[in-house]
Design a protein around this motif. Sequence first.
Motif: not given
Length: 158
Positions: A30-36, A40-46, A135-137, A139-145
Amino acid sequence: MTLSDNWTPPQGSWASSAARRRNMQAIRSRDTTPERLIRRLVHAQGLRYRVAARPLPDLRRTADMVFGPTKVAVFIDGCYWHGCPEHYVPPKTNKGYWSEKVARNMARDRDTDRRLTEAGWLVLRFWEHEPSAECAARITSEIARRRASARPGGKQKH
């Protein structure tokens, strides 16, 4: 106790040498570079989420990111450990063990996907080599949907 270069693995051990054993133990689960980066990008989207959590309490498997209220489980799979069709390279040593391990991982991934889907979860899987921003985009899109479809009338809030 430290491992020396003349260390011999116990009978049936997965480590073929002391150096291999040290190398394999150093690999993060866990906490691999791709995960982090993706987090970070998803968190920045709120968006807020749980890290390395069980989506289903009775299922002894963890997702890299869990969005409980919208029932979205995100997995960022390593190319070697999960058998990426683009980047997986079969092992040169101890072939039987490692190939079987990757095959078991792949089977467990499919079983996890099935169980979560049956429980009403959306499973998003990404390979470690995929661009983090994409990936972050997604995730953000699916959560919004999913949030929009949960509102009365299925309308998005503006």
